[in-house]
Design an enzyme around this catalytic site. Structure first.
Site, PDB file in Angstrom:
ATOM      1  N   LYS A   1      24.180 -38.938  25.400  1.00 21.13           N
ATOM      2  CA  LYS A   1      24.758 -38.488  26.675  1.00 21.13           C
ATOM      3  C   LYS A   1      23.660 -38.049  27.639  1.00 21.13           C
ATOM      4  O   LYS A   1      22.698 -37.387  27.231  1.00 21.13           O
ATOM      5  CB  LYS A   1      25.728 -37.335  26.401  1.00 21.13           C
ATOM      6  CG  LYS A   1      26.536 -36.867  27.602  1.00 21.13           C
ATOM      7  CD  LYS A   1      27.541 -35.803  27.179  1.00 21.13           C
ATOM      8  CE  LYS A   1      28.414 -35.333  28.314  1.00 21.13           C
ATOM      9  NZ  LYS A   1      29.440 -34.346  27.870  1.00 21.13           N
TER      10      LYS A   1
ATOM     11  N   SER B   1      33.955 -35.147  29.167  1.00 23.37           N
ATOM     12  CA  SER B   1      32.878 -35.671  29.989  1.00 23.37           C
ATOM     13  C   SER B   1      31.963 -36.649  29.252  1.00 23.37           C
ATOM     14  O   SER B   1      31.090 -37.283  29.835  1.00 23.37           O
ATOM     15  CB  SER B   1      32.026 -34.519  30.521  1.00 23.37           C
ATOM     16  OG  SER B   1      31.447 -33.783  29.448  1.00 23.37           O
TER      17      SER B   1
ATOM     18  N   SER C   1      35.320 -32.183  25.629  1.00 27.04           N
ATOM     19  CA  SER C   1      34.589 -33.328  26.166  1.00 27.04           C
ATOM     20  C   SER C   1      34.060 -34.309  25.122  1.00 27.04           C
ATOM     21  O   SER C   1      33.552 -35.368  25.495  1.00 27.04           O
ATOM     22  CB  SER C   1      33.425 -32.845  27.044  1.00 27.04           C
ATOM     23  OG  SER C   1      33.912 -32.325  28.253  1.00 27.04           O
TER      24      SER C   1
END
Length: 465
Positions: free
Chosen positions: A79, A149, A173
């Protein structure tokens, strides 16, 4: 099958016995990435040349008898909140455009030490402050959101452009995009995985964890990451949890599965509820004993989550929000501005509320070993959809709906695992969330592995491309 279709565990076994080389595997994943990225946009940066060089080195080391373990030669995504030396890390924000860290985050360093091969950095909602990842498409249906996210990480795994990925989880997330994309996502016990070198959102709620195609794969990654790190003030030391149950025939005999009678099945899509209850019935057939549980203090969870996250996020971004507010996207800027207006007394009340909730939930696990519930109350929403309307006449924002069922594990810090539990009538994935007491990741893995072994479709890639 092409190598990119292998699960992490299968690829690791093939590499160990010499049936597959890391170079073949990484080349296959990079080819898959090139084929689907135009449609999905899971990655913000792909480091193909670096990945090929790392794969070639892994191949030489393994041939020389220096295999480092199951992650050696395995391609993964990271990420874009997580620092990587010499590779741009932007947190999805214009504020960090062109930012190149000089040092690896702890988790990136641990994966490098384990021999894993970085494919690239995956898209995130800006600074992880959202549950949409608007840049990225759902590989099961492009008209639907990827969730966030950690949406880029989930989509890369679901599409086969990474065999695993790391995400972060402050209010769901990891688990929400895992559920919406049909993959496995683990939010570990708070403090078990270091956040050093990871852009913070809310320091008392942030977690780092893996997304993978199977529970066994996620457990293998977790085993490489669960280390004490003095550079993270919340880091704790704990015994490593084994990735496998005691034997393939263990089943779940003697295990008590808590089934909530309140909160987790309130305002939930009927297809989601049916799939999760069906999964619980399957766990019962595997030997587990269902136990009805009434969850305490659930009316306070959402306010506690907001009361902690909003002011902490605004404190993190205080200077840049004052100096360059225009560099934030409108939705994130609005949340950060709102967080500045939370009174200190409200923040202290949220801290006290969190303690009360955590203590009350700890008592739940005196009577159960794990709790089973939906990961999210609905499958992937349509792009542009803002509200969810429920049969009782209430409505809530899409983000609030997704946070509602994931927030308790962040507020308590308990480990939570999302596993695929079926699909709705449109073929969109449904996730079941398993929650255990602190440091009980091994229980989650035992239940999750037993459940996915009872299904024929475990580890299935999304039908993209």
């Amino acid at each position: 099958m092409p190598p990119f279709e292998l699960t992490l565990s299968a690829a690791a076994e093939a590499i160990a016995r010499g049936a597959l080389s890391p170079v073949e595997l990484v080349d296959s994943v990079l080819e898959r990435c090139a084929a689907v990225e135009g449609q999905l946009n899971a990655y913000v940066t792909v480091v193909a040349d670096r990945a090929r060089a790392a794969a070639a080195q892994a191949e030489r080391d393994i041939r020389a008898g220096r295999r480092l373990g199951p992650l050696h030669g395995i391609p993964y995504g990271l990420k874009d909140l997580i620092d990587t030396a010499g590779i741009t890390t932007t947190a999805g924000s214009r504020l960090w455009e062109g930012r190149v860290p000089t040092e690896d985050s702890t988790v990136a360093a641990l994966l490098s030490a384990a021999g894993a091969v970085l494919i690239g950095k995956t898209h995130t909602h800006e600074f992880a402050y959202g549950l949409l990842t608007p840049q990225t498409a759902n590989p099961w249906a492009a008209r639907h959101i990827a969730g966030g996210s950690s949406g880029g990480s989930a989509v890369a795994v679901a599409a086969g452009s990474a065999l695993f990925a790391l995400g972060t989880d402050t209010g769901g997330s990891i688990r929400v995009p895992a559920a919406l994309n049909g993959v496995v996502g683990l939010k570990p016990t708070y403090g078990l995985v270091s956040r050093h070198g990871v852009a913070p959102l809310s320091w008392s709620l942030d977690h780092v964890g893996p997304l993978a195609r199977t529970v066994e794969d996620a457990a293998l990654v977790f085993d490489a990451l669960a280390r004490h790190d003095p550079r993270d003030g919340a880091s704790i030391a704990a015994p490593r949890a084994g990735a496998r149950p005691r034997s393939a025939d263990d089943g779940l005999r003697g295990l008590r599965i808590g089934v909530p009678v309140n909160y987790y099945f309130d305002r939930v899509d009927p297809q989601v509820e049916s799939a999760v209850r069906g999964a619980v019935a399957r766990l019962e057939k595997l030997g587990a004993t269902p136990v009805e549980v009434r969850l305490p203090l659930v009316a306070q969870v959402e306010a506690t989550q907001w009361g902690l996250m909003a002011p902490e996020a605004s404190a993190v971004h205080e200077d840049s929000l004052s100096r360059t507010p225009g560099l934030y996207s409108p939705d994130v800027r609005l949340l950060l501005e709102a967080g500045r207006r939370v009174p200190a007394l409200d923040y202290l009340r949220a801290q006290r509320s969190r303690t009360l909730i955590r203590n009350a939930w700890l008592r739940l696990f005196e009577d159960i070993d794990v709790m089973a519930a939906p990961s999210a109350p609905l499958t992937a929403a349509l792009r542009g959809q803002t509200l969810v309307h429920w049969p009782d006449g209430t409505a809530e924002t899409v983000t609030d709906a997704y946070v509602r069922l994931s927030a308790p594990a962040n507020v308590t810090g308990f480990p939570a695992l999302s596993v695929p539990a079926g699909q709705d009538a449109d073929g969109l994935p449904i996730g079941m969330q398993l929650i255990a007491g602190p440091l009980a990741e091994s229980v989650l893995f035992r239940v999750g592995i037993a459940f996915e072994r009872s299904q024929h479709a475990a580890g299935t890639l999304a039908p993209v491309g």
